[in-house]
Design an enzyme around this catalytic site. Structure first.
Site, short mmCIF file in Angstrom:
data_model
loop_
_atom_site.label_atom_id
_atom_site.label_comp_id
_atom_site.label_asym_id
_atom_site.label_seq_id
_atom_site.Cartn_x
_atom_site.Cartn_y
_atom_site.Cartn_z
CG HIS A 266 -1.80 1.17 1.51
ND1 HIS A 266 -3.10 1.31 1.09
CD2 HIS A 266 -1.45 2.37 1.91
CE1 HIS A 266 -3.72 2.30 1.18
NE2 HIS A 266 -2.79 3.13 1.78
CD GLU A 267 1.58 3.67 3.73
OE1 GLU A 267 1.73 4.71 2.95
OE2 GLU A 267 0.64 3.56 4.19
CG HIS A 270 0.27 6.39 -0.64
ND1 HIS A 270 -0.42 7.08 -1.15
CD2 HIS A 270 -0.12 5.79 0.54
CE1 HIS A 270 -1.68 6.93 -0.75
NE2 HIS A 270 -1.73 6.04 0.35
CD GLU A 296 -5.48 5.68 0.28
OE1 GLU A 296 -5.61 4.47 0.66
OE2 GLU A 296 -4.83 6.67 0.52
#
Length: 503
Positions: A266-267, A270, A296
């Site tokens: 997830h990170e 980003h 996001e």
């Protein structure tokens, strides 16, 4: 004519110099924020709150300077190219909002959020909302005052939401979240009634040092640029930085290595967005990410559409088995099922499955709207939180730590942030559907661990534009369609109907 053009160019260059200076002050403040959450000693808060407050004040003063307003007025009377016009548009929006807010209030908000962070950490560790409640009450008051200065005629929550998503509008957020609630609650109920149990392959203790090595393996596999980033741990995973320094954090649970893996992916999403911004536009809106819905979407496209896919686990399972030999008997299908299980009793958003995740968003969205609008008091939050979890998720938190204290965002004063999590997930599905159309063998490439084409597609269609387009125009440019939840709804229904044998 040539002299006039040269004068206009000089005006723009002077303006751009001021814009870059503001960006650098904000980026320096961002590094101090990262340091406070990751490595700063606990006793550093009094000095750090003053440092961050001072930088916030400097950035505010630079942005609201009379000369900045004069330059904007002058540039808006000139013929600008598309890129120049976009920069002026973005700075004008920030300028208009900032000039309405007193500098003292900006400093006070910054100082209060710095002081709030250790109080939130203590409250969470002690499982005692009352430790954080007075600071939360102060932050709510400060953010109401902030919204009142910007636009006293508007709903204060709508004003705060525009800090994070200025172009889609609060109506879009409310409509999307209402649709997700209407679509997902029956789907979740059907899954729970199906009686199907998906694989749960992790049953033991998995040391955090090895988990960290596995997280680094994941970042290597996906194509993280280590020359412009780093991996650390934090109580609440996050990513921050610029295209030259985009850092990620994760956290580890010795009983759940999958949680850290998904958090890392997830990170990474980003960070790879941040790393994909154009270098030559650093310090200008064209070198900054489009707001939080777009940001996001990048984390969720990598976490959900890549990290939760069979193809990814066909590629990555051997690395998992190498790090943890005791999972030697685990199959690709086991990992696919484990990554997509819908939990009956998950209370924590960042550990939630792909479906119930959005009910966590709805709960906080509804509560923070009521807080900012003065419809409830801070002291009402824990009980209301627990009631809503029972209503939407069929579970009730036993503690504040697993309830209303679980996320860090309110300690940052980030009211209006949460809807963008769901908006980003919806946009991720729309973007992924278009990427699959443009890269017909995308699934095979993921299976082979070849991500260059996907990186290039995302960079070409999202990252490289920075803030050239508004959010809705960016979506139109990238997908050829207006923003829609149709792709997300179709994706989750198809995927989970197959997993849980639903008719």
């Amino acid at each position: 004519m040539a002299t006039e053009a040269a004068t206009e160019n000089a005006t723009y260059e002077e303006f751009l110099g001021k814009v870059k200076r503001i960006s650098n002050v904000k980026n320096a403040a961002g590094i101090l924020g990262w340091d406070q959450e990751v490595v700063m000693p606990e006793g550093g808060t009094p000095a750090r709150s003053q440092q961050r407050s001072a930088l916030s004040a400097i950035a505010h003063e630079l942005l609201t300077d009379d000369e900045m307003g004069e330059l904007l007025d002058e540039l808006e009377s000139q013929e600008l190219d598309d890129e120049q016009a976009a920069v002026v548009r973005e700075v004008r929006r920030e300028y208009e909002r900032a000039t309405r807010v007193p500098g003292e209030l900006v400093e006070e908000i910054s100082r209060t959020t710095s002081e709030a962070l250790p109080q939130w950490k203590e409250a969470k560790a002690e499982d005692d909302f009352s430790i954080f409640a007075p600071t939360l009450e102060k932050l709510v008051e400060l953010k109401r005052e902030y919204a009142e200065h910007i636009d006293p005629e508007k709903d204060p929550y709508e004003v705060l939401f525009a800090d994070y998503e200025p172009y889609l509008g609060i109506d879009t957020a409310e409509e999307m979240l209402s649709r997700l609630r209407d679509e997902l609650v029956p789907l979740i109920d059907s899954i729970r009634e199906s009686g199907v149990e998906l694989a749960s392959p992790f049953d033991g203790t998995y040391d955090t040092d090895t988990q960290e090595q596995l997280s680094r393996d994941i970042l290597d596999t996906l194509g993280y640029d280590w020359d412009r980033g780093r991996l650390d741990t934090a109580p609440h995973p996050f990513s921050s930085g610029t295209q030259f320094d985009a850092r990620v954090t994760t956290r580890f649970d010795e009983s759940d290595p999958l949680g850290a893996m998904m958090s890392t992916i997830h990170e990474f999403g980003h960070a790879t967005y941040t790393q994909g911004l154009p270098d030559e536009q650093y310090g200008t809106p064209l070198g900054q990410s489009r707001d939080l819905t777009a940001h996001e979407s990048q984390s969720r496209i990598w976490e959900n559409h890549v990290g939760r896919s069979r193809a990814f686990w066909e590629r990555f399972l051997p690395a998992l088995k190498e790090r943890f030999p005791d999972v030697e008997d685990v199959s690709v299908e086991d990992m696919y099922e484990a990554a997509n299980r819908v939990y009956e009793d998950n209370l924590i958003r960042v550990e939630a499955d792909e479906l119930t995740y959005h009910m966590h968003i709805v709960v906080r969205f509804e509560i923070e709207k009521a807080l900012i609008r003065g419809e409830i008091e801070v002291e009402d939050v824990p009980e209301l939180w627990n009631d809503k979890y029972e209503e939407y998720l069929g579970i009730r938190p036993d503690t504040d730590s697993e309830g209303c204290l679980q996320d860090i965002h309110w300690s940052h004063g980030s009211f209006g942030y949460f809807p963008t999590y769901s908006l980003g997930s919806v946009l991720a599905a729309q973007l992924y559907a278009k990427a699959e159309e443009d890269i017909p063998d995308l699934e095979d490439q993921i299976r082979a661990g070849e991500f260059d084409d996907f990186h290039d597609w995302l960079t070409t269609n999202v990252h490289q534009h920075g803030c050239l387009y508004t959010t809705d125009d960016l979506i139109q440019e990238a997908t050829g369609e207006e923003f829609t939840a149709d792709y997300f709804v179709e994706y989750v229904n198809e995927k989970y109907s197959e997993l849980y044998d639903l008719e």
